[in-house]
Design a protein around this motif. Structure first.
Motif, PDB file in Angstrom:
ATOM      1  N   SER A  45      27.540   2.372 -73.124  1.00 44.57           N
ATOM      2  CA  SER A  45      26.208   1.775 -72.932  1.00 44.57           C
ATOM      3  C   SER A  45      25.698   1.932 -71.514  1.00 44.57           C
ATOM      4  O   SER A  45      24.495   1.934 -71.278  1.00 44.57           O
ATOM      5  CB  SER A  45      26.263   0.271 -73.237  1.00 44.57           C
ATOM      6  OG  SER A  45      26.409   0.053 -74.604  1.00 44.57           O
ATOM      7  N   THR A  46      26.622   2.006 -70.544  1.00 44.73           N
ATOM      8  CA  THR A  46      26.222   1.906 -69.138  1.00 44.73           C
ATOM      9  C   THR A  46      25.086   2.853 -68.778  1.00 44.73           C
ATOM     10  O   THR A  46      24.101   2.459 -68.165  1.00 44.73           O
ATOM     11  CB  THR A  46      27.447   2.158 -68.239  1.00 44.73           C
ATOM     12  OG1 THR A  46      28.405   1.141 -68.513  1.00 44.73           O
ATOM     13  CG2 THR A  46      27.072   2.121 -66.772  1.00 44.73           C
ATOM     14  N   ARG A  47      25.206   4.095 -69.210  1.00 46.11           N
ATOM     15  CA  ARG A  47      24.202   5.049 -68.711  1.00 46.11           C
ATOM     16  C   ARG A  47      22.847   4.840 -69.372  1.00 46.11           C
ATOM     17  O   ARG A  47      21.844   5.403 -68.945  1.00 46.11           O
ATOM     18  CB  ARG A  47      24.692   6.472 -68.849  1.00 46.11           C
ATOM     19  CG  ARG A  47      24.640   7.039 -70.234  1.00 46.11           C
ATOM     20  CD  ARG A  47      25.456   8.311 -70.299  1.00 46.11           C
ATOM     21  NE  ARG A  47      25.890   8.531 -71.645  1.00 46.11           N
ATOM     22  CZ  ARG A  47      25.342   9.404 -72.460  1.00 46.11           C
ATOM     23  NH1 ARG A  47      24.351  10.154 -72.037  1.00 46.11           N
ATOM     24  NH2 ARG A  47      25.779   9.538 -73.682  1.00 46.11           N
ATOM     25  N   GLY A 100      16.745  -1.805 -67.474  1.00 42.19           N
ATOM     26  CA  GLY A 100      16.064  -2.809 -66.654  1.00 42.19           C
ATOM     27  C   GLY A 100      16.660  -2.978 -65.282  1.00 42.19           C
ATOM     28  O   GLY A 100      15.953  -2.975 -64.278  1.00 42.19           O
ATOM     29  N   GLY A 101      17.981  -3.136 -65.191  1.00 44.80           N
ATOM     30  CA  GLY A 101      18.562  -3.292 -63.881  1.00 44.80           C
ATOM     31  C   GLY A 101      19.831  -4.109 -63.875  1.00 44.80           C
ATOM     32  O   GLY A 101      20.437  -4.361 -64.916  1.00 44.80           O
ATOM     33  N   ILE A 102      20.189  -4.519 -62.684  1.00 46.40           N
ATOM     34  CA  ILE A 102      21.462  -5.200 -62.458  1.00 46.40           C
ATOM     35  C   ILE A 102      21.176  -6.479 -61.684  1.00 46.40           C
ATOM     36  O   ILE A 102      20.529  -6.442 -60.628  1.00 46.40           O
ATOM     37  CB  ILE A 102      22.446  -4.236 -61.745  1.00 46.40           C
ATOM     38  CG1 ILE A 102      23.801  -4.883 -61.505  1.00 46.40           C
ATOM     39  CG2 ILE A 102      21.874  -3.666 -60.458  1.00 46.40           C
ATOM     40  CD1 ILE A 102      24.899  -3.856 -61.195  1.00 46.40           C
ATOM     41  N   GLY A 147      34.175  -6.220 -68.742  1.00 41.85           N
ATOM     42  CA  GLY A 147      32.952  -5.618 -69.273  1.00 41.85           C
ATOM     43  C   GLY A 147      32.639  -6.187 -70.653  1.00 41.85           C
ATOM     44  O   GLY A 147      33.083  -7.284 -71.011  1.00 41.85           O
ATOM     45  N   GLU A 148      31.904  -5.414 -71.429  1.00 40.99           N
ATOM     46  CA  GLU A 148      31.400  -5.958 -72.703  1.00 40.99           C
ATOM     47  C   GLU A 148      32.519  -6.215 -73.716  1.00 40.99           C
ATOM     48  O   GLU A 148      32.356  -7.040 -74.619  1.00 40.99           O
ATOM     49  CB  GLU A 148      30.343  -5.002 -73.281  1.00 40.99           C
ATOM     50  CG  GLU A 148      29.498  -5.644 -74.359  1.00 40.99           C
ATOM     51  CD  GLU A 148      28.266  -4.840 -74.737  1.00 40.99           C
ATOM     52  OE1 GLU A 148      27.772  -4.043 -73.918  1.00 40.99           O
ATOM     53  OE2 GLU A 148      27.796  -5.034 -75.874  1.00 40.99           O
ATOM     54  N   VAL A 149      33.648  -5.551 -73.581  1.00 34.28           N
ATOM     55  CA  VAL A 149      34.762  -5.801 -74.511  1.00 34.28           C
ATOM     56  C   VAL A 149      35.331  -7.206 -74.341  1.00 34.28           C
ATOM     57  O   VAL A 149      35.937  -7.760 -75.254  1.00 34.28           O
ATOM     58  CB  VAL A 149      35.890  -4.755 -74.314  1.00 34.28           C
ATOM     59  CG1 VAL A 149      36.585  -4.940 -72.961  1.00 34.28           C
ATOM     60  CG2 VAL A 149      36.932  -4.829 -75.418  1.00 34.28           C
TER      61      VAL A 149
HETATM   62  C1  LIG Z   1      19.982   0.632 -74.310  1.00 34.25           C
HETATM   63  C2  LIG Z   1      20.697  -0.390 -73.472  1.00 34.25           C
HETATM   64  C3  LIG Z   1      20.094  -0.904 -72.327  1.00 34.25           C
HETATM   65  C4  LIG Z   1      20.764  -1.856 -71.542  1.00 34.25           C
HETATM   66  N1  LIG Z   1      20.167  -2.314 -70.390  1.00 34.25           N
HETATM   67  C5  LIG Z   1      20.861  -3.144 -69.571  1.00 34.25           C
HETATM   68  C6  LIG Z   1      20.336  -3.536 -68.304  1.00 34.25           C
HETATM   69  O1  LIG Z   1      19.231  -3.144 -67.913  1.00 34.25           O
HETATM   70  N2  LIG Z   1      21.102  -4.351 -67.518  1.00 34.25           N
HETATM   71  C7  LIG Z   1      22.330  -4.806 -67.893  1.00 34.25           C
HETATM   72  O2  LIG Z   1      22.978  -5.533 -67.135  1.00 34.25           O
HETATM   73  N3  LIG Z   1      22.843  -4.441 -69.092  1.00 34.25           N
HETATM   74  C8  LIG Z   1      22.161  -3.619 -69.919  1.00 34.25           C
HETATM   75  N4  LIG Z   1      22.700  -3.235 -71.110  1.00 34.25           N
HETATM   76  C9  LIG Z   1      24.073  -3.664 -71.426  1.00 34.25           C
HETATM   77  C10 LIG Z   1      25.034  -2.869 -70.556  1.00 34.25           C
HETATM   78  O3  LIG Z   1      24.601  -1.536 -70.485  1.00 34.25           O
HETATM   79  C11 LIG Z   1      26.441  -2.908 -71.109  1.00 34.25           C
HETATM   80  O4  LIG Z   1      26.819  -4.212 -71.436  1.00 34.25           O
HETATM   81  C12 LIG Z   1      27.433  -2.375 -70.088  1.00 34.25           C
HETATM   82  O5  LIG Z   1      27.026  -1.110 -69.626  1.00 34.25           O
HETATM   83  C13 LIG Z   1      28.815  -2.289 -70.702  1.00 34.25           C
HETATM   84  O6  LIG Z   1      29.652  -1.625 -69.806  1.00 34.25           O
HETATM   85  P1  LIG Z   1      31.165  -1.416 -70.189  1.00 34.25           P
HETATM   86  O7  LIG Z   1      31.777  -0.665 -69.066  1.00 34.25           O
HETATM   87  O8  LIG Z   1      31.764  -2.683 -70.599  1.00 34.25           O
HETATM   88  O9  LIG Z   1      31.127  -0.512 -71.531  1.00 34.25           O
HETATM   89  P2  LIG Z   1      30.416   0.872 -71.833  1.00 34.25           P
HETATM   90  O10 LIG Z   1      29.493   1.319 -70.773  1.00 34.25           O
HETATM   91  O11 LIG Z   1      29.874   0.768 -73.219  1.00 34.25           O
HETATM   92  O12 LIG Z   1      31.626   1.909 -71.814  1.00 34.25           O
HETATM   93  C14 LIG Z   1      32.625   1.872 -72.779  1.00 34.25           C
HETATM   94  C15 LIG Z   1      33.578   3.014 -72.525  1.00 34.25           C
HETATM   95  O13 LIG Z   1      34.707   2.858 -73.364  1.00 34.25           O
HETATM   96  C16 LIG Z   1      35.032   4.088 -73.964  1.00 34.25           C
HETATM   97  N5  LIG Z   1      35.755   3.781 -75.202  1.00 34.25           N
HETATM   98  C17 LIG Z   1      35.370   2.984 -76.234  1.00 34.25           C
HETATM   99  N6  LIG Z   1      36.341   2.959 -77.171  1.00 34.25           N
HETATM  100  C18 LIG Z   1      37.349   3.746 -76.720  1.00 34.25           C
HETATM  101  C19 LIG Z   1      38.603   4.149 -77.243  1.00 34.25           C
HETATM  102  N7  LIG Z   1      39.043   3.749 -78.454  1.00 34.25           N
HETATM  103  N8  LIG Z   1      39.377   4.982 -76.513  1.00 34.25           N
HETATM  104  C20 LIG Z   1      38.963   5.431 -75.305  1.00 34.25           C
HETATM  105  N9  LIG Z   1      37.775   5.100 -74.773  1.00 34.25           N
HETATM  106  C21 LIG Z   1      36.979   4.270 -75.471  1.00 34.25           C
HETATM  107  C22 LIG Z   1      33.678   4.782 -74.131  1.00 34.25           C
HETATM  108  O14 LIG Z   1      33.874   6.159 -74.256  1.00 34.25           O
HETATM  109  C23 LIG Z   1      33.017   4.399 -72.825  1.00 34.25           C
HETATM  110  O15 LIG Z   1      33.458   5.262 -71.805  1.00 34.25           O
HETATM  111  C24 LIG Z   1      22.045  -2.305 -71.914  1.00 34.25           C
HETATM  112  C25 LIG Z   1      22.641  -1.806 -73.071  1.00 34.25           C
HETATM  113  C26 LIG Z   1      21.987  -0.860 -73.845  1.00 34.25           C
HETATM  114  C27 LIG Z   1      22.660  -0.344 -75.083  1.00 34.25           C
END
Ligand SMILES: Cc1cc2nc3c(=O)[nH]c(=O)nc-3n(C[C@H](O)[C@H](O)[C@H](O)COP(=O)(O)OP(=O)(O)OC[C@H]3O[C@@H](n4cnc5c(N)ncnc54)[C@H](O)[C@@H]3O)c2cc1C
Length: 512
Positions: free
Chosen positions: A43-45, A49-51, A351-353
């Motif tokens: 989701s990150t990329r 909106g922002g941080i 993170g989100e997990v």
């Molecule tokens: C469209 C959209 C817009 C958003 N806008 C905002 C915003 O403006 N501001 C904000 O704060 N939040 C926003 N969010 C929420 C935010 O982007 C996410 O909550 C955050 O980026 C999550 O980061 P993360 O590192 O936890 O997970 P992610 O960025 O989702 O990364 C998960 C990683 O885990 C890997 N992965 C998953 N399962 C496995 C597996 N079984 N084996 C190996 N690798 C695996 C994936 O390949 C990926 O690399 C938005 C979300 C979306 C969808």
């Protein structure tokens, strides 16, 4: 089988995993970072909106209050305090890594002050590029990045997580590790209409649950109020569009939010999402209107959204945009304490997990990217604080795959039963006969399908057991808030377990 050994295995390469790996590396640790997508997928990329972080001295208390208000009584105080204390410094680190934030913060729903840092409407992309560059610069013997490596199961030795098994383009891989840090993102793709990318299949939650970790508050799912749904995909229109003055109109042209909340379009997301759903049902449509801000200004401020909507025949600055709620963020996850420790020794999550206790029943807009930074760093430090442990082979905690062909039906059932409004009859009916047929073989698609089916069942069970309405969970048969309790689920020798526990009870069950 090919085997790697490392001090810290980070699974997931979004903001939380990448930042955790960089933090661990900065302490001189040996790190393996594995992700099933190319690096910086997830989701990150896509974040627009922002941080969010306290922008000025004295804003910490206000940011904490706004976070707790959105969380409706289920935020963990220690987690919120650590977050507001540390977020700003980490956002400054992003700037040092090359993220060109605009000089002034903006406002988003639920924030009492303009504290959202952004780089236009592609903030996540800018953050991904900067973290990817930093990881690339550090790659070498002490930092190994494995793109395309899909974690299929964890490995346990004496109740401790000691590694994981992967499917990789080069064949199966085993990683033996001193600590394992899950940063695999959320499970938005459990729902039929979601802004989350396809890889959001809840793998980390399923892996942790099967290994015996406690999951928490899975029923709290955040719907973004304003998505444009076309061709089966939900395209997000950032909340900043309302933060900058965009208004919501129903199909009769009425600006309706005053009937739902005094904060109008900037009320918390669950309130705005339910209002939009109600107005769509009553009048046939809801539109986001930015025309009064001027077409040129809108295009310059929101170039990514403008470019996404144009092929759909919509001009953000000149047309009222038809919007509807779509699943956007999953508040629940693997329970951690404020240091990123799960209930299983050797397993960390960020993170989100994770259910770190920051979001409670509803995430405050833009708090998740900064959550990934703060708790990615904290979890990495907690893992390293354990000291060097002897690496062990352990036993795989594996599960068979499931047939992905049944997923579309499962998603529809879940979306209908555990959407913006829920009730016991709908949830009970969705649970009856829930599941997928077994799949022959062991493909990534079959394993992801099994993960989705497992987490879907746990979401339904939690939503059925929570007989109240709070934040992202609205029960039409229990419309009032009850006592604020977390819903925890785990599996042990007695099978699937579910309990409600008070806020502040901490991480209850270290099995060692
Ligand atoms: C469209 C959209 C817009 C958003 N806008 C905002 C915003 O403006 N501001 C904000 O704060 N939040 C926003 N969010 C929420 C935010 O982007 C996410 O909550 C955050 O980026 C999550 O980061 P993360 O590192 O936890 O997970 P992610 O960025 O989702 O990364 C998960 C990683 O885990 C890997 N992965 C998953 N399962 C496995 C597996 N079984 N084996 C190996 N690798 C695996 C994936 O390949 C990926 O690399 C938005 C979300 C979306 C969808």
């Amino acid at each position: 089988m090919k085997t790697l050994e490392t001090e810290l295995l980070v699974i997931g390469g979004g903001v939380a995993g990448a930042y955790a790996a960089l933090t661990a590396r900065s302490y001189g640790a040996d790190v393996v970072l594995a992700c099933k997508t190319p690096l910086m997928g997830g989701s990150t990329r896509w974040a627009q909106g922002g941080i969010a972080a306290p922008l000025a001295d004295g804003d910490e208390a206000a940011h904490a209050l706004d976070t707790r208000r959105a969380g409706r009584g289920l935020c963990e105080p220690e987690t919120v305090e650590a977050f507001v204390r540390e977020a700003r410094a980490h956002v400054e680190t992003l700037r040092d890594l090359g993220v060109a934030f605009a000089p002034h913060g903006t406002l988003e729903g639920g924030h009492s002050r303009p504290r959202i840092r952004h780089t236009g409407d592609a903030t996540g992309h800018a953050i991904s590029l900067a973290l990817g560059r930093a990881l690339g610069a550090g790659e070498g013997p002490g930092l190994r990045v494995l793109p395309g490596a899909f974690a299929r199961n964890l490995r346990l030795a004496g109740g401790r997580v000691v590694g994981a098994d992967f499917l990789t383009p080069g064949g199966p891989l085993r990683v033996r590790a001193g600590g394992v840090l899950l940063a695999t993102g959320g499970f938005g793709r459990l729902y039929p209409v979601a802004t989350a990318p396809r890889e959001g299949t809840g793998d980390g939650l399923a892996l942790a649950y099967r290994a015996g970790a406690v999951l928490r508050d899975l029923e709290f799912v955040q719907f973004h109020p304003t998505a444009v749904v076309a061709g089966g995909e939900a395209h997000l229109v950032t909340e900043a569009a309302r933060g900058e003055g965009g208004v919501l109109l129903n199909a009769r042209g009425e600006r309706f939010m005053a009937r739902y909340d005094p904060a109008l379009e900037l009320a918390p997301r669950d309130v705005v999402a339910r209002a939009i759903a109600a107005e769509r049902a009553a009048t046939g449509g809801v539109f986001l209107d930015l025309r009064h801000l001027g077409a040129e200004w809108v295009e310059a401020r929101f170039p990514t959204v403008t470019a996404t909507l144009r092929p759909l025949g919509l001009d953000l600055g000149r047309d009222p945009i038809p919007v509807q709620p779509a699943v956007h963020y999953t508040m629940g996850g693997v329970q951690t304490d404020a240091r990123g420790r799960t209930t299983l020794p050797g397993l960390y999550a960020a993170g989100e997990v994770a259910s770190s206790g920051l979001h409670g029943a509803n995430r405050l807009a833009s708090n998740s990217l900064s959550e990934g930074l703060v708790f990615g760093a904290r979890a990495a430090r907690a893992a390293l604080a354990e000291g060097a442990l002897p690496l062990e082979e352990g036993e795989a905690v594996a599960a068979p795959g499931a047939d992905p062909a049944g997923l579309a039906t499962l998603r529809q059932r879940l979306g209908a039963a555990a959407g913006l409004r829920r009730d016991a009859a709908g949830l009970g009916a969705a649970l009856a006969g829930w599941g997928l047929s077994p799949a022959p073989g062991d493909s990534r698609a079959a394993l992801e399908a099994a993960n989705l089916a497992l987490i879907g069942e746990l979401v339904l069970r939690a939503a059925l057991a929570r007989e109240e309405s709070r934040g992202g969970h609205f029960r039409s048969d229990f419309p009032r808030e009850g006592t604020p309790l977390h819903m925890v689920q785990w599996r042990d020798g007695r099978g699937a377990r579910l309990e409600q526990v008070p806020v502040g009870a901490g991480v209850l069950r270290f099995s060692a």
